[in-house]
Design an enzyme around this catalytic site. Structure first.
Site, PDB file in Angstrom:
ATOM      1  N   ARG A   1     -29.104  -3.014 -41.991  1.00  0.00           N
ATOM      2  CA  ARG A   1     -30.218  -3.243 -41.253  1.00  0.00           C
ATOM      3  C   ARG A   1     -30.897  -4.484 -41.833  1.00  0.00           C
ATOM      4  O   ARG A   1     -31.814  -4.439 -42.673  1.00  0.00           O
ATOM      5  CB  ARG A   1     -31.340  -2.163 -41.390  1.00  0.00           C
ATOM      6  CG  ARG A   1     -32.503  -2.339 -40.533  1.00  0.00           C
ATOM      7  CD  ARG A   1     -33.559  -3.375 -40.855  1.00  0.00           C
ATOM      8  NE  ARG A   1     -34.402  -2.947 -41.677  1.00  0.00           N
ATOM      9  CZ  ARG A   1     -34.874  -3.688 -42.549  1.00  0.00           C
ATOM     10  NH1 ARG A   1     -34.750  -5.140 -42.530  1.00  0.00           N
ATOM     11  NH2 ARG A   1     -36.020  -3.482 -43.368  1.00  0.00           N
TER      12      ARG A   1
ATOM     13  N   ASN B   1     -39.098  -9.418 -38.667  1.00  0.00           N
ATOM     14  CA  ASN B   1     -38.316 -10.697 -38.764  1.00  0.00           C
ATOM     15  C   ASN B   1     -37.135 -10.705 -38.311  1.00  0.00           C
ATOM     16  O   ASN B   1     -36.560  -9.558 -37.902  1.00  0.00           O
ATOM     17  CB  ASN B   1     -38.129 -10.842 -40.433  1.00  0.00           C
ATOM     18  CG  ASN B   1     -39.531 -10.912 -41.334  1.00  0.00           C
ATOM     19  OD1 ASN B   1     -40.433 -11.576 -40.750  1.00  0.00           O
ATOM     20  ND2 ASN B   1     -39.480 -10.122 -42.421  1.00  0.00           N
TER      21      ASN B   1
ATOM     22  N   GLU C   1     -32.454  -3.391 -50.588  1.00  0.00           N
ATOM     23  CA  GLU C   1     -33.142  -4.125 -49.399  1.00  0.00           C
ATOM     24  C   GLU C   1     -32.273  -3.987 -48.429  1.00  0.00           C
ATOM     25  O   GLU C   1     -31.114  -4.130 -48.394  1.00  0.00           O
ATOM     26  CB  GLU C   1     -32.924  -5.694 -49.926  1.00  0.00           C
ATOM     27  CG  GLU C   1     -33.609  -6.558 -49.060  1.00  0.00           C
ATOM     28  CD  GLU C   1     -35.228  -6.516 -49.259  1.00  0.00           C
ATOM     29  OE1 GLU C   1     -35.561  -6.575 -50.454  1.00  0.00           O
ATOM     30  OE2 GLU C   1     -35.759  -6.307 -48.186  1.00  0.00           O
ATOM     31  N   ASP C   2     -32.915  -3.653 -47.215  1.00  0.00           N
ATOM     32  CA  ASP C   2     -32.249  -3.745 -45.772  1.00  0.00           C
ATOM     33  C   ASP C   2     -31.280  -2.693 -45.699  1.00  0.00           C
ATOM     34  O   ASP C   2     -29.952  -3.039 -45.264  1.00  0.00           O
ATOM     35  CB  ASP C   2     -31.896  -5.238 -45.485  1.00  0.00           C
ATOM     36  CG  ASP C   2     -33.148  -6.211 -45.282  1.00  0.00           C
ATOM     37  OD1 ASP C   2     -34.146  -5.885 -45.548  1.00  0.00           O
ATOM     38  OD2 ASP C   2     -32.786  -7.153 -44.880  1.00  0.00           O
TER      39      ASP C   2
ATOM     40  N   TYR D   1     -35.044 -18.506 -46.812  1.00  0.00           N
ATOM     41  CA  TYR D   1     -35.291 -16.927 -46.598  1.00  0.00           C
ATOM     42  C   TYR D   1     -35.662 -17.033 -44.998  1.00  0.00           C
ATOM     43  O   TYR D   1     -34.872 -17.668 -44.282  1.00  0.00           O
ATOM     44  CB  TYR D   1     -36.522 -16.847 -47.613  1.00  0.00           C
ATOM     45  CG  TYR D   1     -37.119 -15.533 -47.437  1.00  0.00           C
ATOM     46  CD1 TYR D   1     -36.318 -14.083 -47.888  1.00  0.00           C
ATOM     47  CD2 TYR D   1     -38.488 -15.334 -47.423  1.00  0.00           C
ATOM     48  CE1 TYR D   1     -36.924 -12.929 -47.872  1.00  0.00           C
ATOM     49  CE2 TYR D   1     -39.117 -13.857 -47.432  1.00  0.00           C
ATOM     50  CZ  TYR D   1     -38.091 -12.794 -47.709  1.00  0.00           C
ATOM     51  OH  TYR D   1     -38.844 -11.595 -47.770  1.00  0.00           O
TER      52      TYR D   1
ATOM     53  N   ASP E   1     -37.677  -2.308 -51.507  1.00  0.00           N
ATOM     54  CA  ASP E   1     -38.596  -3.501 -51.059  1.00  0.00           C
ATOM     55  C   ASP E   1     -39.163  -3.153 -49.577  1.00  0.00           C
ATOM     56  O   ASP E   1     -40.334  -3.601 -49.536  1.00  0.00           O
ATOM     57  CB  ASP E   1     -37.875  -4.667 -51.054  1.00  0.00           C
ATOM     58  CG  ASP E   1     -38.688  -5.813 -50.954  1.00  0.00           C
ATOM     59  OD1 ASP E   1     -39.784  -5.840 -51.479  1.00  0.00           O
ATOM     60  OD2 ASP E   1     -38.165  -6.866 -50.408  1.00  0.00           O
ATOM     61  N   ASP E   2     -38.290  -2.754 -48.924  1.00  0.00           N
ATOM     62  CA  ASP E   2     -38.558  -2.533 -47.416  1.00  0.00           C
ATOM     63  C   ASP E   2     -39.888  -1.213 -47.116  1.00  0.00           C
ATOM     64  O   ASP E   2     -40.857  -1.583 -46.506  1.00  0.00           O
ATOM     65  CB  ASP E   2     -37.505  -2.357 -46.582  1.00  0.00           C
ATOM     66  CG  ASP E   2     -36.727  -3.329 -46.709  1.00  0.00           C
ATOM     67  OD1 ASP E   2     -36.728  -4.521 -45.957  1.00  0.00           O
ATOM     68  OD2 ASP E   2     -35.435  -3.285 -47.118  1.00  0.00           O
TER      69      ASP E   2
ATOM     70  N   LYS F   1     -33.300 -13.433 -51.525  1.00  0.00           N
ATOM     71  CA  LYS F   1     -34.439 -12.762 -52.175  1.00  0.00           C
ATOM     72  C   LYS F   1     -34.494 -13.034 -53.674  1.00  0.00           C
ATOM     73  O   LYS F   1     -35.442 -13.377 -54.251  1.00  0.00           O
ATOM     74  CB  LYS F   1     -34.239 -11.198 -52.111  1.00  0.00           C
ATOM     75  CG  LYS F   1     -34.573 -10.654 -50.488  1.00  0.00           C
ATOM     76  CD  LYS F   1     -35.921 -10.258 -50.633  1.00  0.00           C
ATOM     77  CE  LYS F   1     -36.219  -9.758 -49.055  1.00  0.00           C
ATOM     78  NZ  LYS F   1     -37.709  -9.193 -48.974  1.00  0.00           N
TER      79      LYS F   1
HETATM   80  N1  LIG Z   1     -42.933  -8.390 -43.120  1.00  0.00           N
HETATM   81  C1  LIG Z   1     -42.253  -7.985 -44.037  1.00  0.00           C
HETATM   82  O1  LIG Z   1     -42.357  -8.151 -45.434  1.00  0.00           O
HETATM   83  C2  LIG Z   1     -41.283  -7.089 -43.553  1.00  0.00           C
HETATM   84  C3  LIG Z   1     -40.520  -6.832 -42.423  1.00  0.00           C
HETATM   85  N2  LIG Z   1     -39.883  -5.882 -41.876  1.00  0.00           N
HETATM   86  C4  LIG Z   1     -39.278  -5.809 -40.634  1.00  0.00           C
HETATM   87  O2  LIG Z   1     -39.622  -4.803 -39.783  1.00  0.00           O
HETATM   88  C5  LIG Z   1     -38.549  -4.554 -38.822  1.00  0.00           C
HETATM   89  C6  LIG Z   1     -38.195  -3.108 -38.974  1.00  0.00           C
HETATM   90  O3  LIG Z   1     -37.765  -2.812 -40.289  1.00  0.00           O
HETATM   91  P1  LIG Z   1     -37.478  -1.258 -40.646  1.00  0.00           P
HETATM   92  O4  LIG Z   1     -38.777  -0.352 -40.518  1.00  0.00           O
HETATM   93  O5  LIG Z   1     -36.687  -1.164 -42.070  1.00  0.00           O
HETATM   94  O6  LIG Z   1     -36.577  -0.880 -39.735  1.00  0.00           O
HETATM   95  P2  LIG Z   1     -35.900   0.768 -39.170  1.00  0.00           P
HETATM   96  O7  LIG Z   1     -34.703   0.640 -38.289  1.00  0.00           O
HETATM   97  O8  LIG Z   1     -36.055   1.214 -40.201  1.00  0.00           O
HETATM   98  O9  LIG Z   1     -37.260   0.950 -38.356  1.00  0.00           O
HETATM   99  C7  LIG Z   1     -37.206   0.538 -36.973  1.00  0.00           C
HETATM  100  C8  LIG Z   1     -38.307   0.934 -36.066  1.00  0.00           C
HETATM  101  O10 LIG Z   1     -38.648   0.476 -34.924  1.00  0.00           O
HETATM  102  C9  LIG Z   1     -38.640   1.713 -33.988  1.00  0.00           C
HETATM  103  N3  LIG Z   1     -38.180   0.857 -32.624  1.00  0.00           N
HETATM  104  C10 LIG Z   1     -36.971   0.493 -32.381  1.00  0.00           C
HETATM  105  N4  LIG Z   1     -37.098  -0.047 -30.963  1.00  0.00           N
HETATM  106  C11 LIG Z   1     -38.314   0.486 -30.323  1.00  0.00           C
HETATM  107  C12 LIG Z   1     -38.869   0.277 -29.317  1.00  0.00           C
HETATM  108  N5  LIG Z   1     -38.480  -0.169 -28.289  1.00  0.00           N
HETATM  109  N6  LIG Z   1     -40.293   0.703 -29.023  1.00  0.00           N
HETATM  110  C13 LIG Z   1     -40.799   1.208 -30.357  1.00  0.00           C
HETATM  111  N7  LIG Z   1     -40.464   1.334 -31.536  1.00  0.00           N
HETATM  112  C14 LIG Z   1     -39.088   0.823 -31.631  1.00  0.00           C
HETATM  113  C15 LIG Z   1     -37.565   2.333 -34.258  1.00  0.00           C
HETATM  114  O11 LIG Z   1     -37.480   3.760 -33.700  1.00  0.00           O
HETATM  115  C16 LIG Z   1     -37.934   2.682 -35.717  1.00  0.00           C
HETATM  116  O12 LIG Z   1     -39.123   3.244 -36.073  1.00  0.00           O
HETATM  117  C17 LIG Z   1     -37.632  -5.531 -39.160  1.00  0.00           C
HETATM  118  O13 LIG Z   1     -37.785  -6.484 -38.227  1.00  0.00           O
HETATM  119  C18 LIG Z   1     -37.969  -6.091 -40.547  1.00  0.00           C
HETATM  120  O14 LIG Z   1     -37.377  -7.198 -40.803  1.00  0.00           O
HETATM  121  C19 LIG Z   1     -39.454  -5.151 -42.947  1.00  0.00           C
HETATM  122  C20 LIG Z   1     -39.642  -5.229 -44.271  1.00  0.00           C
HETATM  123  C21 LIG Z   1     -40.616  -6.036 -44.681  1.00  0.00           C
HETATM  124  C1  LIG Z   2     -39.036  -9.224 -45.278  1.00  0.00           C
HETATM  125  C2  LIG Z   2     -37.860  -8.133 -45.209  1.00  0.00           C
HETATM  126  O1  LIG Z   2     -37.686  -7.612 -46.371  1.00  0.00           O
HETATM  127  C3  LIG Z   2     -37.285  -7.699 -44.147  1.00  0.00           C
HETATM  128  O2  LIG Z   2     -37.636  -8.365 -43.074  1.00  0.00           O
HETATM  129  O3  LIG Z   2     -36.664  -6.882 -44.179  1.00  0.00           O
HETATM  130 MG   LIG Z   3     -36.160  -6.266 -46.026  1.00  0.00          MG
END
Ligand SMILES: NC(=O)C1=CN([C@@H]2O[C@H](COP(=O)(O)OP(=O)(O)OC[C@H]3O[C@@H](n4cnc5c(N)ncnc54)[C@H](O)[C@@H]3O)[C@@H](O)[C@H]2O)C=CC1
Ligand SMILES: CC(=O)C(=O)O
Ligand SMILES: [Mg+2]
Length: 600
Positions: free
Chosen positions: A180, A434, A269-270, A127, A290-291, A198
């Protein structure tokens, strides 16, 4: 080996490939005595479990695998030793990833025995973070089919093609369009690593049988031009389809999945913009995103502990979110729910959040058209002032909490972390993007720049840190603590929807599993080594919430008290440590029953 039958490589519109599912090795067994193991994992070649090197000689003879594996019947301990030694020979993480994928393909139960015995070491290889690199290099490293690929061109035939999936009893699917993948952008069909990873956690953490899982990747084209030009890329070169075309495709897909497997749970997802599909399908399907929702729940679970440990009341918290996409908004909304639960009004709760995107602080009068999902948190109290980046917002808000869901590695600079330490006795620092390369800061940076006072969780795991003679352990704020239990609870209660109540309950369940010792260490999540117990607890809470929301269909579970229900859940979970022995026992019983003469 000429006897192994392939259950994979479905040919579009070729329903006939299902015939290949029946194993020739058990064809001679009376129908009612076929071992249940005759149905192998979908993503392993048929009969793979029959080649386990721990099976005894008489059983091998009966299964007609005698002579096809080395002579000695060995113990799991020996098998494990060999696997770990082979893993140690690999020099890169991608080689380790491929080794484990091949092991899962060739001996599914052995793979899950290993995973469940070594969660801490192996989860990062299966993962995040390593799955991120695997997705980036999918078309280069591809070795074997492990899931289903459906293309936009298949529209109109999805129901027929889905018949090609060889497993009859799919309970859950994880579906992505690859647009994404983690914080790595649009990786097209390379995104397949995510549903596979997953679902491996669904099996490893929540005991969903491997053959009950369907990794699904939708090729709707890709906006990633580099992939269009990559000769090895295994998806279509078309540009991403329009949103209307996507909806048309998904309507057909969702109906086709439910037609074949009426009780199927569907996890999105993603996806780049997952809000419309969540709104469109959440009432009519047992589905969740999930996100948005899983992440919301798991981070709420961590925040419950962090808020308590910070000593600051919910109403006095000020949370700055870098990133206001699906995860950022999902997490912020879920914490609003928690603050409301703690006695704040919704407006009071909402006012604790400042969301930042690539254009700066999200305000109503910023001058651009805000995406629909950002409007709820857009600030109106900025007196016309705009804040263009994180530094400016941090200075303006002086937060108690910073969350990173931005995909911008290193965005929580030493200066920002030091300010957090200056303003707060226990600053709450959650760099959640991530894989590790996208984490807004490392655990070490958070510890060093806050003098060890940070209450910390990251999306991908970090090693413990020694600072000023003391060892610190970081938490992993990752939806892997909840999605397996959400799926398990939904499947076991046969719920027709995944309600908001069920999502909230999943997050609330997580901190109930933190031990006193872990609390003393300021840990916000239970050890990943106990993830099967955590998943069972999450499933329990999810089932109770489903009952409350009246979406469950297995009503006799309502009569059980919590302890009985939790034990029942655990009993239903696939345990890879029992599988091979059960196969051994079942076949031995058959041999005795029928005095079968092994055919050599
Ligand atoms: N820890 C966890 O369980 C999870 C972590 N994530 C991580 O969160 C991150 C974002 O995922 P999503 O929200 O689904 O993506 P998304 O594409 O929907 O959102 C990304 C956000 O980051 C902002 N962004 C991009 N560049 C930027 C910058 N230079 N300055 C400020 N803001 C900026 C964008 O405007 C947008 O609002 C990914 O890296 C993903 O891996 C997502 C889901 C679960
Ligand atoms: C953990 C997860 O779902 C993500 O980074 O998109
Ligand atoms: Mg995800």
């Amino acid at each position: 080996m000429t006897t192994s039958t392939t259950t994979q490589a479905p040919v579009a519109h070729n329903v006939g490939s299902l015939a290949a599912v029946t194993s020739p090795t058990t064809a001679h067994l009376p129908a009612h005595h076929k071992p249940k193991h005759n149905a192998p994992a979908a993503h392993v070649p048929n009969r793979a479990a029959h080649f386990d090197t721990s099976l005894s000689i008489p059983v091998r003879k009966y299964l007609q695998t005698y002579g096809l594996t080395p002579p000695r019947a060995e113990s799991y301990e020996v098998q494990k030793k060999r696997c770990l030694a082979q893993l140690a020979l690999k020099t890169t993480d991608i080689e380790r990833f491929l080794y484990l994928s091949t092991l899962r393909y060739n001996n599914v139960h052995l793979f899950y025995r290993l995973l469940t015995d070594h969660f801490t070491e192996l989860t990062p290889l299966v993962y995040t973070p390593v799955v991120g690199e695997a997705c980036q290099r999918w078309s280069e490293i591809y070795q074997q089919p492990e899931g289903m690929y459906l293309s936009f061109e298949d529209k109109g035939h999805l129901s027929t093609i889905i018949q090609n999936w060889p497993q009859q009893n799919v309970e859950i699917t994880v579906v992505t369009d690859g647009s994404r993948i983690l914080g790595l952008g649009d990786l097209g069909v390379g995104g397949m690593g995510i549903p596979i990873g997953k679902l491996a956690l669904y099996t490893g953490c929540a005991g969903i049988r491997p053959e009950g899982t369907l990794p699904l990747t939708i090729d709707l084209g890709t906006s990633n031009k580099a992939l269009h030009e990559d000769p090895l890329y295994m998806g279509s070169r078309r540009d991403k389809v329009t949103q209307a075309e996507e909806i048309e495709f998904l309507d057909e897909l969702m109906a086709a999945l439910k037609e074949r497997w009426p009780d199927i749970v569907i996890q999105f997802e993603d996806w780049k913009n997952p809000f419309p599909s969540l709104e469109r399908y959440r009432q009519d399907y047992a589905m969740f995103n999930d996100d948005i929702q899983g992440t919301g729940a798991v981070i709420m679970g961590g925040i419950i502990g962090a808020v308590k440990q910070s000593g600051t009341a919910p109403k006095d918290h000020r949370a700055v979110f870098l990133g206001s996409g699906s995860a950022g908004v999902g997490v912020a909304k879920q914490i609003v729910d928690y603050f409301v639960h703690e006695g704040l009004t919704e407006d009071e709760a909402k006012s604790c959040f400042w969301l930042v995107d690539s254009k700066g602080l999200v305000t109503q009068d910023r001058g651009d058209k805000l995406a629909e999902h950002k409007i709820y948190f857009s600030r109106t109290d900025n007196n016309g002032q705009q804040f263009k980046n994180l530094d400016e917002v941090i200075e303006y808000v002086k937060p108690t909490i910073i969350m990173g869901l931005s995909t911008i590695g290193g965005a929580f600079t030493p200066e920002i972390l030091q300010k957090m330490a200056k303003w707060n006795e226990r600053p709450i620092i959650f760099p959640l993007s991530n894989p590790s390369s996208k984490s807004e800061c490392t655990f070490e940076e958070a510890i060093v720049h806050t003098e060890g006072r940070a209450l910390f969780a990251s999306g991908s795991p970090f090693q413990p840190v020694m600072y000023n003679g003391k060892m610190y352990h970081g938490g992993q704020g990752n939806n892997m603590y909840v999605f397996p239990g959400i799926g398990l609870g939904t499947i076991l209660s046969k719920s027709v929807q995944v309600t908001q109540g069920m999502i909230y309950a999943s997050g609330e369940a997580v901190p109930t599993m933190i031990t006193e010792e872990e609390k003393q260490l300021a840990l916000l999540y239970p050890s990943v080594t106990r993830i099967r117990d955590v998943s069972a607890r999450v499933a329990l809470h999810v089932i109770r919430a489903a009952q409350k929301d009246n979406v469950d269909r297995l009503h006799h579970l309502r009569e059980m008290d919590d302890a009985t229900l939790e034990a029942w859940i655990k009993d239903k979970m696939y345990d890879p440590h029992k599988e091979t022995q059960e196969l051994e026992d079942e076949v031995r019983e058959l041999v005795q029953d029928f005095s079968a003469t092994p055919r050599l």
